[in-house]
Design a protein around this motif. Structure first.
Motif, PDB file in Angstrom:
ATOM      1  N   UNK A   1       3.493  -5.324   7.601  1.00  0.00           N
ATOM      2  CA  UNK A   1       3.920  -4.441   8.600  1.00  0.00           C
ATOM      3  C   UNK A   1       2.715  -3.675   9.161  1.00  0.00           C
ATOM      4  N   UNK A   2       1.982  -3.304   8.280  1.00  0.00           N
ATOM      5  CA  UNK A   2       0.772  -2.392   8.555  1.00  0.00           C
ATOM      6  C   UNK A   2      -0.149  -3.001   9.300  1.00  0.00           C
ATOM      7  N   UNK A   3      -0.441  -4.183   8.915  1.00  0.00           N
ATOM      8  CA  UNK A   3      -1.625  -4.827   9.697  1.00  0.00           C
ATOM      9  C   UNK A   3      -1.026  -5.209  11.269  1.00  0.00           C
ATOM     10  N   UNK A   4       0.257  -5.650  11.453  1.00  0.00           N
ATOM     11  CA  UNK A   4       0.696  -5.827  12.530  1.00  0.00           C
ATOM     12  C   UNK A   4       1.142  -4.557  13.422  1.00  0.00           C
ATOM     13  N   UNK A   5       1.352  -3.506  12.881  1.00  0.00           N
ATOM     14  CA  UNK A   5       1.810  -2.399  13.469  1.00  0.00           C
ATOM     15  C   UNK A   5       3.163  -2.574  14.121  1.00  0.00           C
ATOM     16  N   UNK A   6       4.051  -3.184  13.411  1.00  0.00           N
ATOM     17  CA  UNK A   6       5.361  -3.406  13.779  1.00  0.00           C
ATOM     18  C   UNK A   6       6.231  -2.454  13.074  1.00  0.00           C
ATOM     19  N   UNK A   7       7.585  -2.420  13.264  1.00  0.00           N
ATOM     20  CA  UNK A   7       8.453  -1.596  12.368  1.00  0.00           C
ATOM     21  C   UNK A   7       9.050  -2.262  11.216  1.00  0.00           C
ATOM     22  N   UNK A   8       9.618  -1.662  10.510  1.00  0.00           N
ATOM     23  CA  UNK A   8      10.184  -2.183   9.266  1.00  0.00           C
ATOM     24  C   UNK A   8      10.907  -3.265   9.326  1.00  0.00           C
ATOM     25  N   UNK A   9      10.780  -4.369   8.353  1.00  0.00           N
ATOM     26  CA  UNK A   9      11.654  -5.578   8.434  1.00  0.00           C
ATOM     27  C   UNK A   9      12.967  -5.007   7.399  1.00  0.00           C
ATOM     28  N   UNK A  10      14.000  -5.423   7.606  1.00  0.00           N
ATOM     29  CA  UNK A  10      15.139  -5.469   6.581  1.00  0.00           C
ATOM     30  C   UNK A  10      14.851  -6.518   5.629  1.00  0.00           C
ATOM     31  N   UNK A  11      14.857  -6.039   4.210  1.00  0.00           N
ATOM     32  CA  UNK A  11      14.258  -6.824   3.379  1.00  0.00           C
ATOM     33  C   UNK A  11      15.797  -7.455   2.670  1.00  0.00           C
ATOM     34  N   UNK A  12      15.739  -8.861   2.518  1.00  0.00           N
ATOM     35  CA  UNK A  12      16.852  -9.423   1.904  1.00  0.00           C
ATOM     36  C   UNK A  12      16.470 -10.422   0.505  1.00  0.00           C
ATOM     37  N   UNK A  13      16.742  -9.847  -0.471  1.00  0.00           N
ATOM     38  CA  UNK A  13      16.210 -10.067  -1.952  1.00  0.00           C
ATOM     39  C   UNK A  13      17.359 -11.420  -2.398  1.00  0.00           C
ATOM     40  N   UNK A  14      16.965 -12.632  -2.386  1.00  0.00           N
ATOM     41  CA  UNK A  14      17.785 -13.761  -2.854  1.00  0.00           C
ATOM     42  C   UNK A  14      17.646 -13.638  -4.437  1.00  0.00           C
ATOM     43  N   UNK A  15      18.692 -13.069  -5.174  1.00  0.00           N
ATOM     44  CA  UNK A  15      18.645 -13.168  -6.570  1.00  0.00           C
ATOM     45  C   UNK A  15      18.463 -11.691  -6.859  1.00  0.00           C
ATOM     46  N   UNK A  16      18.262 -11.598  -8.194  1.00  0.00           N
ATOM     47  CA  UNK A  16      17.868 -10.146  -8.713  1.00  0.00           C
ATOM     48  C   UNK A  16      19.417  -9.477  -9.326  1.00  0.00           C
TER      49      UNK A  16
END
Length: 257
Positions: free
Chosen positions: A122-137
């Protein structure tokens, strides 16, 4: 003064969900079992995918009966201390051009390493945040489940939306404040819970549940709203909480087939 209400949905689990619709999403695959229908929904809805160490084994093995399609599901990154990934799996993905980054830092888990990779992207591309989906946990070893609960509790201060998904349920942290959760009854079963994890106590007010709460205290030493139920006629659930809590709701297995 206006009061901010946080809205939530699980559109990433819908059959027609794709990575080109809605907010950008990043998938982290952990080293826990999952079904092919659930995997397909999450993979298709995310634009960037990462395996946390032994999560690469799970991804590789899910195509054991469909070897010709394995190469069509290549993650963007495999990251971890590599104490779990098998040699044959690591060699296969490297041969396919997948970046495999070994990080031996023992002060961070493989999940934490993958989240750090998303933030670097995100920092390198200068984009906004992704929603993070964790499969498992949320299945398997208790200490690993507690880590998921703890880590997402901490991430609420820096990430807008982080979900943990298994074949049994989906859960995420609701920060202090007011929330409206869109309910898709085609995907969700009836059982849900509001869990005061990582806090001393909270005051809860809800609507849209079978057993609603009205300024009711909740704590591990007192009342915990487990085995609450969604109401078939209700299309949303509203929750006001004075402290951060975990919201969890069961998935309907038939909704993913």
């Amino acid at each position: 003064m206006s009061i901010t209400v946080m809205s939530w949905n699980i559109d990433f689990l819908k059959r027609q969900a794709s990575s080109s619709h809605g907010p950008p999403r990043a998938l982290i695959i952990l080293n826990q079992p999952f079904s092919r229908p659930l995997f397909d929904r999450l993979w298709n809805s995310c634009a960037w995918r990462c395996c946390a160490d032994g999560g690469a084994n799970r991804l590789y093995d899910i195509f054991s009966d469909a070897l010709d399609t394995r190469s069509a599901f290549l993650p963007d990154l495999i990251k971890g201390d590599f104490d779990s990934i098998r040699d044959d799996v690591r060699a296969y993905y490297i041969q396919q051009g997948v970046s495999a980054v070994q990080d031996d830092d023992q002060d961070s888990t493989d999940l934490m390493k993958c989240v750090a990779a998303i933030e670097e992207k995100e920092h390198a591309e200068g984009t906004g945040q992704h929603d993070i989906i964790i499969l498992g946990g949320l299945t398997g070893r208790l200490d690993q489940t507690i880590h998921t609960l703890s880590y997402l509790h901490k991430l609420r201060t820096s990430r807008t939306r982080v979900f943990a998904v298994t074949d049994d349920n989906v859960g995420w942290v609701l920060d202090a404040g007011k929330h409206v959760i869109e309910i898709d009854h085609d995907l969700l079963g009836q059982t849900c819970g509001l869990l005061p994890i990582g806090i001393d106590s909270t005051i809860l007010t809800t609507s849209g549940l079978r057993w609603n709460l009205d300024n009711h205290p909740s704590s591990f030493d007192g009342m915990v709203s487990t085995s609450n139920h969604l109401v078939p006629e209700e299309k949303e659930v509203s929750i006001a909480t004075s402290k951060p809590i975990w919201w969890t709701v069961e998935l309907k297995s038939s909704g993913l087939v």
